[in-house]
Design a protein around this motif. Structure first.
Motif, PDB file in Angstrom:
ATOM      1  N   TRP A  30      51.697  82.613  50.345  1.00 50.53           N
ATOM      2  CA  TRP A  30      52.348  81.723  51.154  1.00 50.53           C
ATOM      3  C   TRP A  30      52.169  80.297  50.647  1.00 50.53           C
ATOM      4  CZ3 TRP A  30      56.749  81.915  53.777  1.00 50.53           C
ATOM      5  CH2 TRP A  30      56.942  80.865  54.479  1.00 50.53           C
ATOM      6  N   TYR A  32      51.528  79.494  47.628  1.00 52.84           N
ATOM      7  CA  TYR A  32      52.008  79.066  46.386  1.00 52.84           C
ATOM      8  C   TYR A  32      53.539  79.631  46.402  1.00 52.84           C
ATOM      9  CZ  TYR A  32      47.637  78.246  44.308  1.00 52.84           C
ATOM     10  OH  TYR A  32      46.273  77.637  44.380  1.00 52.84           O
ATOM     11  N   ARG A  33      54.065  79.807  47.528  1.00 54.18           N
ATOM     12  CA  ARG A  33      55.679  80.244  47.668  1.00 54.18           C
ATOM     13  C   ARG A  33      56.752  79.376  46.905  1.00 54.18           C
ATOM     14  NH1 ARG A  33      54.413  77.645  52.279  1.00 54.18           N
ATOM     15  NH2 ARG A  33      55.644  75.966  53.133  1.00 54.18           N
ATOM     16  N   GLU A  34      56.412  78.115  46.593  1.00 50.66           N
ATOM     17  CA  GLU A  34      57.205  77.240  46.036  1.00 50.66           C
ATOM     18  C   GLU A  34      57.287  77.462  44.412  1.00 50.66           C
ATOM     19  OE1 GLU A  34      56.163  73.542  47.440  1.00 50.66           O
ATOM     20  OE2 GLU A  34      57.036  73.692  49.033  1.00 50.66           O
ATOM     21  N   ILE A  36      56.083  80.351  43.175  1.00 51.55           N
ATOM     22  CA  ILE A  36      56.767  81.637  42.933  1.00 51.55           C
ATOM     23  C   ILE A  36      58.248  81.568  42.765  1.00 51.55           C
ATOM     24  CG2 ILE A  36      57.057  84.079  43.799  1.00 51.55           C
ATOM     25  CD1 ILE A  36      53.967  83.553  44.843  1.00 51.55           C
ATOM     26  N   LEU A  37      58.903  80.633  43.747  1.00 51.28           N
ATOM     27  CA  LEU A  37      60.406  80.902  43.882  1.00 51.28           C
ATOM     28  C   LEU A  37      60.907  80.161  42.729  1.00 51.28           C
ATOM     29  CD1 LEU A  37      62.846  81.222  45.783  1.00 51.28           C
ATOM     30  CD2 LEU A  37      62.376  78.891  46.666  1.00 51.28           C
ATOM     31  N   LEU A  38      60.035  79.139  42.175  1.00 50.34           N
ATOM     32  CA  LEU A  38      60.507  78.412  41.007  1.00 50.34           C
ATOM     33  C   LEU A  38      60.641  79.270  39.841  1.00 50.34           C
ATOM     34  CD1 LEU A  38      61.361  75.428  39.723  1.00 50.34           C
ATOM     35  CD2 LEU A  38      58.842  75.482  39.278  1.00 50.34           C
ATOM     36  N   VAL A  40      60.879  82.466  39.685  1.00 53.10           N
ATOM     37  CA  VAL A  40      61.716  83.413  40.005  1.00 53.10           C
ATOM     38  C   VAL A  40      63.057  83.129  39.599  1.00 53.10           C
ATOM     39  CG1 VAL A  40      63.006  85.140  41.564  1.00 53.10           C
ATOM     40  CG2 VAL A  40      60.575  84.896  41.664  1.00 53.10           C
ATOM     41  N   LYS A  41      63.209  81.927  40.143  1.00 53.49           N
ATOM     42  CA  LYS A  41      64.715  81.285  39.696  1.00 53.49           C
ATOM     43  C   LYS A  41      64.888  80.941  38.135  1.00 53.49           C
ATOM     44  CE  LYS A  41      65.733  78.526  43.759  1.00 53.49           C
ATOM     45  NZ  LYS A  41      65.764  77.025  44.451  1.00 53.49           N
TER      46      LYS A  41
END
Length: 104
Positions: A30, A32-34, A36-38, A40-41
């Motif tokens: 949680w 490092y969610r940003e 991880i999202l970056l 994945v994108k």
């Protein structure tokens, strides 16, 4: 830190593995969610950058192969799916197979 005395090494700090549990792992994810999202994108954009259909291809591939499997095994060969609709049966099997083959 290492201090050398006559070719002998003394360690000032020794790290030991801590106890890891599911809750602390989820908290770390949680945090490092940003990131991880970056990532994945970025991977998603790279994967579908040169395709005309883009991410639609992700859904179109199993749909097309499931349609072919339904025609070949369901209609031509007459294989029973035990009451499950043929297209749904082959679609779910195809999704599972693609996930497995992608992981391996």
């Amino acid at each position: 830190m290492i201090s050398e005395k006559n070719n002998e090494q003394e360690w000032d700090l020794i790290l030991y593995p801590g106890k890891s549990n599911l809750i602390s792992d989820i908290r770390e994810l949680w945090q490092y969610r940003e990131l991880i999202l970056l990532l994945v994108k970025k991977e998603f954009k790279i994967m579908y950058a040169q395709t005309m259909l883009g991410p639609v291809w992700l859904l179109l591939t199993p749909l097309m192969s499931s349609a072919v499997l339904s025609l070949v095994f369901g209609i031509a060969a007459g294989i029973s799916t035990d009451g499950i609709p043929q297209f749904l049966f082959y679609y779910l099997g195809n999704i599972l197979w693609q996930n497995f083959s992608g992981c391996v």
